[in-house]
Each structure stands twice: as structure tokens, then as C-alpha cells.
Design a protein around this motif. Structure first.
Motif, PDB file in Angstrom:
ATOM      1  N   ILE A 130       0.713  -1.469  -0.171  1.00 13.58           N
ATOM      2  CA  ILE A 130      -0.367   0.107  -0.296  1.00 13.58           C
ATOM      3  C   ILE A 130       0.904   1.683  -0.134  1.00 13.58           C
ATOM      4  CG2 ILE A 130      -1.706   1.062   1.538  1.00 13.58           C
ATOM      5  CD1 ILE A 130      -2.938  -1.355   0.540  1.00 13.58           C
ATOM      6  N   GLY A 131       1.651   1.439   0.389  1.00 13.33           N
ATOM      7  CA  GLY A 131       2.997   2.248   0.737  1.00 13.33           C
ATOM      8  C   GLY A 131       3.729   2.589  -0.690  1.00 13.33           C
ATOM      9  N   MET A 132       3.442   1.420  -1.377  1.00 12.36           N
ATOM     10  CA  MET A 132       4.371   1.785  -2.644  1.00 12.36           C
ATOM     11  C   MET A 132       3.433   2.370  -3.615  1.00 12.36           C
ATOM     12  SD  MET A 132       7.767   1.590  -4.124  1.00 12.36           S
ATOM     13  CE  MET A 132       7.766   2.437  -5.410  1.00 12.36           C
ATOM     14  N   GLY A 133       2.375   1.796  -3.340  1.00 15.93           N
ATOM     15  CA  GLY A 133       1.068   2.841  -4.528  1.00 15.93           C
ATOM     16  C   GLY A 133       0.807   3.663  -3.923  1.00 15.93           C
ATOM     17  N   ARG A 134       1.050   4.427  -2.977  1.00 18.43           N
ATOM     18  CA  ARG A 134       0.934   5.456  -3.011  1.00 18.43           C
ATOM     19  C   ARG A 134       2.172   6.541  -2.889  1.00 18.43           C
ATOM     20  NH1 ARG A 134      -4.117   7.507  -1.993  1.00 18.43           N
ATOM     21  NH2 ARG A 134      -3.054   9.534  -0.473  1.00 18.43           N
ATOM     22  N   ILE A 135       3.402   5.753  -2.541  1.00 15.61           N
ATOM     23  CA  ILE A 135       4.261   6.721  -3.130  1.00 15.61           C
ATOM     24  C   ILE A 135       4.406   6.707  -4.811  1.00 15.61           C
ATOM     25  CG2 ILE A 135       6.206   6.337  -4.007  1.00 15.61           C
ATOM     26  CD1 ILE A 135       6.802   5.208  -1.108  1.00 15.61           C
ATOM     27  N   VAL A 136       4.062   6.156  -5.629  1.00 17.71           N
ATOM     28  CA  VAL A 136       3.849   5.935  -7.693  1.00 17.71           C
ATOM     29  C   VAL A 136       2.779   6.991  -7.595  1.00 17.71           C
ATOM     30  CG1 VAL A 136       5.329   3.749  -7.495  1.00 17.71           C
ATOM     31  CG2 VAL A 136       2.868   3.590  -7.414  1.00 17.71           C
ATOM     32  N   ASP A 137       1.471   6.823  -6.845  1.00 13.37           N
ATOM     33  CA  ASP A 137       0.368   8.328  -7.434  1.00 13.37           C
ATOM     34  C   ASP A 137       0.868   8.852  -6.725  1.00 13.37           C
ATOM     35  OD1 ASP A 137      -1.257   6.057  -8.820  1.00 13.37           O
ATOM     36  OD2 ASP A 137      -2.399   5.600  -6.772  1.00 13.37           O
ATOM     37  N   SER A 138       1.646  10.013  -6.115  1.00 14.82           N
ATOM     38  CA  SER A 138       1.731  10.852  -5.511  1.00 14.82           C
ATOM     39  C   SER A 138       3.221  11.664  -5.701  1.00 14.82           C
ATOM     40  CB  SER A 138       1.864  10.366  -3.380  1.00 14.82           C
ATOM     41  OG  SER A 138       0.960   9.916  -3.813  1.00 14.82           O
ATOM     42  N   ILE A 139       3.808  10.621  -5.839  1.00 11.93           N
ATOM     43  CA  ILE A 139       4.925  11.858  -6.340  1.00 11.93           C
ATOM     44  C   ILE A 139       5.363  12.612  -8.052  1.00 11.93           C
ATOM     45  CG2 ILE A 139       6.395  10.405  -4.885  1.00 11.93           C
ATOM     46  CD1 ILE A 139       7.963   8.796  -7.165  1.00 11.93           C
ATOM     47  N   LYS A 140       6.075  13.353  -7.663  1.00 15.31           N
ATOM     48  CA  LYS A 140       5.713  14.198  -9.411  1.00 15.31           C
ATOM     49  C   LYS A 140       6.225  13.108 -10.474  1.00 15.31           C
ATOM     50  CE  LYS A 140       7.622  18.441 -11.664  1.00 15.31           C
ATOM     51  NZ  LYS A 140       7.956  19.178 -11.279  1.00 15.31           N
ATOM     52  N   PRO A 141       5.663  13.144 -11.459  1.00 15.08           N
ATOM     53  CA  PRO A 141       6.635  11.940 -12.507  1.00 15.08           C
ATOM     54  C   PRO A 141       7.756  12.481 -13.289  1.00 15.08           C
ATOM     55  CG  PRO A 141       3.932  12.225 -13.290  1.00 15.08           C
ATOM     56  CD  PRO A 141       4.225  13.650 -11.584  1.00 15.08           C
ATOM     57  N   ALA A 142       8.462  11.549 -13.252  1.00 15.32           N
ATOM     58  CA  ALA A 142      10.137  11.834 -14.212  1.00 15.32           C
ATOM     59  C   ALA A 142       9.748  12.348 -15.281  1.00 15.32           C
ATOM     60  CB  ALA A 142      10.902  10.797 -13.769  1.00 15.32           C
ATOM     61  N   LYS A 143      11.050  12.090 -15.697  1.00 10.90           N
ATOM     62  CA  LYS A 143      10.861  13.010 -17.377  1.00 10.90           C
ATOM     63  C   LYS A 143      10.177  12.118 -18.081  1.00 10.90           C
ATOM     64  CE  LYS A 143      14.165  16.423 -17.662  1.00 10.90           C
ATOM     65  NZ  LYS A 143      15.625  17.048 -18.107  1.00 10.90           N
ATOM     66  N   ASP A 144      10.764  10.270 -17.442  1.00  6.95           N
ATOM     67  CA  ASP A 144      10.293   9.129 -18.424  1.00  6.95           C
ATOM     68  C   ASP A 144       9.256   8.710 -17.774  1.00  6.95           C
ATOM     69  OD1 ASP A 144      11.511   8.908 -15.922  1.00  6.95           O
ATOM     70  OD2 ASP A 144      13.013   7.278 -16.685  1.00  6.95           O
ATOM     71  N   GLY A 145       8.195   9.201 -17.598  1.00  7.45           N
ATOM     72  CA  GLY A 145       7.068   8.554 -17.036  1.00  7.45           C
ATOM     73  C   GLY A 145       6.959   8.770 -15.402  1.00  7.45           C
ATOM     74  N   ARG A 146       6.113   8.167 -14.650  1.00  7.17           N
ATOM     75  CA  ARG A 146       5.509   8.119 -13.779  1.00  7.17           C
ATOM     76  C   ARG A 146       5.810   6.845 -13.486  1.00  7.17           C
ATOM     77  NH1 ARG A 146       2.518  10.446  -9.707  1.00  7.17           N
ATOM     78  NH2 ARG A 146       1.575  11.728 -10.813  1.00  7.17           N
ATOM     79  N   PHE A 147       5.510   5.754 -14.067  1.00  8.65           N
ATOM     80  CA  PHE A 147       5.830   4.869 -13.185  1.00  8.65           C
ATOM     81  C   PHE A 147       6.742   3.701 -14.405  1.00  8.65           C
ATOM     82  CE2 PHE A 147       1.398   5.118 -13.727  1.00  8.65           C
ATOM     83  CZ  PHE A 147       0.296   4.741 -12.567  1.00  8.65           C
ATOM     84  N   ARG A 148       7.043   3.838 -15.331  1.00 10.10           N
ATOM     85  CA  ARG A 148       8.755   3.237 -15.926  1.00 10.10           C
ATOM     86  C   ARG A 148       9.978   3.536 -15.078  1.00 10.10           C
ATOM     87  NH1 ARG A 148       9.415   6.021 -20.176  1.00 10.10           N
ATOM     88  NH2 ARG A 148      10.818   4.683 -21.412  1.00 10.10           N
ATOM     89  N   PRO A 149      10.245   4.699 -13.912  1.00 14.45           N
ATOM     90  CA  PRO A 149      11.259   5.131 -13.739  1.00 14.45           C
ATOM     91  C   PRO A 149      12.561   3.926 -13.103  1.00 14.45           C
ATOM     92  CG  PRO A 149      10.146   7.448 -14.101  1.00 14.45           C
ATOM     93  CD  PRO A 149       9.175   5.857 -14.383  1.00 14.45           C
TER      94      PRO A 149
END
Length: 464
Positions: free
Chosen positions: A67-86
């Protein structure tokens, strides 16, 4: 992220790339699901009860890390190569290294205390930390590669093909390399080969992850939940009212318990009951071929009949094949394998479409709440799958102990071998029936409802 107009169109490049992602995942996951208990019990000599306890405790830890990792990927600012791929490029090395560390046969001469401590540390590091950190973003990524429901269904199919290819490599090669035959025809584990094989699979997983990262493109823009100031308790409370999520979690929970329990017990069934590592390898081929055969037809079939409907029928077919085997109690490994083909055809197609069903659930949640919580929903689902893994591992370990399995012996008694046969057939039969009932009576997203949700979201995005 770049403007969508400058991005390449969704196509075969994305599908193949996404396939390699699960290929990489399952080089470590399937190897662990299938052989880690064998390594712990037959190489290190740890009791099956202790291994089952490890699996249960680690999944409790996953309640927080998933659950913590799910919130992290939903909450942090996306990188130049995307939100999930990095996250794939960040975590591919650590997860592969942690997997390799689990299979160190040099610990054979260590004290039981050292073995157990090392077992707990390395397994939790791999499964609850690094695997979570790469698998949650990878699974969530499917919904941002394309917003078209057929594209997502094809991604689910290609993902399953990736898992199938990993199963093919592991299922065929591992038994031949791990076991040797003694003069009495018994199959004996070669502990040192576990370390070598796990190293090869770890390197292969890194290569697959890199290909996944390089070949995929995120296209659907998602906003950070931080801007919306939604706290985790509110999100979980909302998710608990989502009947679609609850329905698919229940179905996935029981199907995973059935499949992983079968994978685990089959290692003992073919070695201790049928006494044939060759049949074990052949079983792996037979179990994989139906999925490869069905893969080109998964999208057309689900497009015509619906994912829910196809999954329910497939699960019931799987149950019937297991029941037949239970009542036959055959001594023929190849008759056992032949009848299993019916089951593989049934739940094989369900495995091909399960990830597309998750994107349908994500869409349904967005329709209901106007918030797209890809990572959080996938994390909740992933945690449910890990509960299934824990229960499968725990039940497998405890059930083996209950029937008298002795981890200090390479060769088990006839009574234990017959008990293993019952575990391999009756338990999955009951579980697959439950899966079908969950899909029929709990999961609400039939073909018509899924199409309606897609239309609603398209209209909202057009208006926005």
C-alpha cells in the motif's frame, strides 16, 4: 511527461516491452514460488512448518509495503520518462540481487538458527521490499500505456505470455538441473546447483526489465494525488466500498492460492509420488502450451463474451479437471498430465485476461470517484495476491507437515506420497469452484458495464 501528440502511437513495441516486464518478474517470482520451499526443506533442512511461517509473516509486512508503494507512485511528481517506468530502471538490479542471495547452498553446514535468520532476512528483502518496489509500478503502468480497453486486454495477454515464457524456461530446465537419480530411482536434490541457476535467472531478469523500460511509452497523463490532499485512510475507505475491487480480489486470492499450491505441491508430487523429474519437466510444458495457444484468441473471445463471463467458465473447467484426478488417483504421471490439460485450458485464459480486468476496476473507481488511483488500486490488489501467496505457501508447508513430510529425508514414505497426491488435486478443485462463484455472484463488471464505463471516461476527458 511529453505532450501526448508527440508520443509514438501504441503498438506492438509496447506489447512486447510489457511482455518482457513480466518475463523479468517471473524469472525470480515463479522460481521462488515453485522451488524456494524445495530449497529450504530439502537443501537447508528447514522444517516445512517454519517455511510456512516465513511466508505468512512476510505477507503481513507486505500489508504496509504494498500500500505504501502504491501511494508513493501515485503521489510523487512524475519523472521525464513517466510516473511508473522509472521504477523499473531503479529497482531491476536490487530485486535480482536479492533473489540470488536467497539460494545460497553454502549455508548447508551452518546452524539452524543462522539458516532461519538468513532465510527471513533475504526473503523479506526480496519479496516485501524490492519486488514490491518494481512490481507495483509495473502493474500500474498498463493503464497509462493506452486508455483503449482492447489495447489493455492485449497488454494483459502479452503480460501473461511473458509469465508463460518464464514458466517454460524454469519448468523445463530447473528439474533436469536440480535433481539427479540415485540407484533406486529416487530423485535427489543437488543443492549447489540452486545457487548457479538462481544467478542465471537473476541476470536474465535484469535483461528483461531493461527491455521493458526501453520499449514502452506512457501516454495517459495522471495527476498526483498530493494535489488533491487525499489521505490514505479516505482512499482505503472508498476502495472498500468498490464491489468490483472486492470481487476481483476474492477471485484472484483463491485462484492464486490454487495455482501456487499446485506449483509447490507438484514439485513433491512428481519427485516423491511419480518419482520422475522428466515428467515434471513435461508437466511444465503442458501447463504452458495452452496459454500460448489461447493468447492470440484472448482479446477476440473476451471482446465477444466479456472478461467476467470467460473467467468464470474457465475457472469451473479447471475445478472439474482437478476433481476428476482426485477420484481417479492415477499412478500414471502422463495420464495425470493429460487430464490436467483441461484445467490448463480453463484457468489459462483467465490468467491471460486478469490484468485487463484490473484496468477495468481502475476505470470503475474513476467513474465512481473522479479520481484515477492506478498505483493505489494496483497495490491493494497486489497485496491481496501476496496474501494468496502467503496462504499457498503457509498451507502448503503446514499441509506437508500434517501428512508427515520429513524435511530431513530425501525419500518420503508411501503414505506421505499418497497424501501429497490428495493435496495436489482436491484442494485446487475446491478453490477453483470458489473462484467461479466469486466472479459470477460478487464481481459486477460484466461486458455491458465495462463498455459503459469506457464511454463515460472518454466523454469526461473530451469535455475536460
Amino acid at each position: 511527461m511529453k505532450n501526448n501528440q508527440t508520443l509514438p502511437h501504441f503498438g506492438i513495441r509496447d506489447k512486447v516491452g510489457y511482455m518482457f516486464g513480466d518475463f523479468g518478474n517471473d524469472f525470480t517470482f515463479i522460481f521462488a514460488s515453485t522451488y524456494l520451499m524445495v530449497f529450504y526443506t530439502k537443501v537447508l533442512g528447514v522444517s516445512a512448518n517454519m517455511v510456512g511461517t516465513l511466508f505468512l509473516i512476510s505477507r503481513c509486512i507486505d500489508a504496509f509495503t504494498d500500500i505504501g508503494m502504491g501511494r508513493i507512485v501515485d503521489s510523487i511528481k512524475p519523472a521525464k520518462d513517466g510516473r511508473f517506468r522509472p521504477w523499473i530502471r531503479r529497482m531491476c538490479g536490487p530485486v535480482a540481487l536479492a533473489s540470488f542471495l536467497m539460494y545460497q547452498s553454502s549455508l548447508v553446514s551452518a546452524s539452524m538458527t543462522v539458516k532461519i535468520v538468513y532465510m527471513f532476512v533475504t526473503y523479506i528483502l526480496w519479496g516485501s521490499v524490492f519486488y514490491t518496489a518494481i512490481n507495483i509500478p509495473y502493474g500500474s503502468m498498463a493503464s497509462v500505456l493506452s486508455e483503449d480497453t482492447d489495447d489493455r486486454a492485449s497488454l494483459s495477454t502479452f503480460r501473461s505470455v511473458g509469465a508463460t515464457l518464464a514458466s517454460l524456461v524454469i519448468g523445463i530446465g530447473a528439474p533436469i538441473l536440480i535433481y539427479t537419480t540415485d540407484e533406486a530411482g529416487n530423485q535427489i536434490v543437488q543443492g549447489s546447483r540452486f545457487t548457479l541457476i538462481s544467478g542465471v535467472f537473476s541476470i536474465a531478469s535484469i535483461i528483461c526489465y531493461v527491455l521493458c523500460y526501453c520499449l514502452t511509452t506512457e501516454r495517459v497523463k495522471t495527476e498526483s494525488l498530493v494535489k488533491e490532499k487525499t489521505n490514505i485512510s479516505e482512499t482505503i475507505s472508498t476502495l472498500l466500498t468498490n464491489r468490483a475491487l472486492i470481487g476481483i480480489i476474492l477471485a484472484a486470492l483463491f485462484v492464486l492460492i490454487a495455482q501456487l499450491l499446485s506449483q509447490t505441491v507438484n514439485q513433491y508430487l512428481f519427485i516423491d509420488y511419480f518419482k520422475s523429474k522428466e515428467a515434471l519437466s513435461f508437466m511444465s510444458i503442458v501447463g504452458i502450451l495452452p496459454s500460448l495457444i489461447l493468447a492470440p484468441f484472448a482479446v477476440p473471445i473476451t471482446k465477444k463474451f466479456g472478461k467476467k463471463e470467460v473467467g468464470a467458465v474457465g475457472s469451473i473447467c479447471g475445478s472439474l479437471s482437478c476433481l476428476l484426478l482426485f477420484f481417479l488417483h492415477t499412478q500414471s504421471a502422463y495420464l495425470y498430465i493429460t487430464i490436467n490439460i483441461i484445467g490448463f485450458l480453463g484457468f489459462g485464459i483467465f490468467n491471460l485476461i486478469i490484468w485487463a480486468i484490473i484496468t477495468d476496476v481502475i476505470d470503475d473507481q474513476e467513474v465512481r470517484t473522479n479520481k484515477r488511483e492506478n498505483g493505489t488500486i494496483y497495490a491493494v490488489y497486489s497485496f491481496a495476491r501476496k496474501i494468496g501467496q502467503a496462504l499457498a505457501g503457509g498451507l502448503g508447508g503446514y499441509a506437508l507437515s500434517l501428512i508427515g513430510f520429513d524435511s530431513t529425508r530425501q525419500v518420503q514414505t508411501e503414505a506421505v506420497a499418497n497424501g501429497i497426491y490428495t493435496l495436489a488435486t482436491l484442494f485446487p478443485a475446491v478453490l477453483y469452484i470458489i473462484v467461479g462463484l466469486c466472479l459470477i455472484f460478487v464481481y459486477p463488471l460484466n461486458k455491458k458495464k465495462v463498455e459503459l464505463n469506457i464511454q463515460i471516461l472518454k466523454e469526461r476527458r473530451t469535455q475536460g
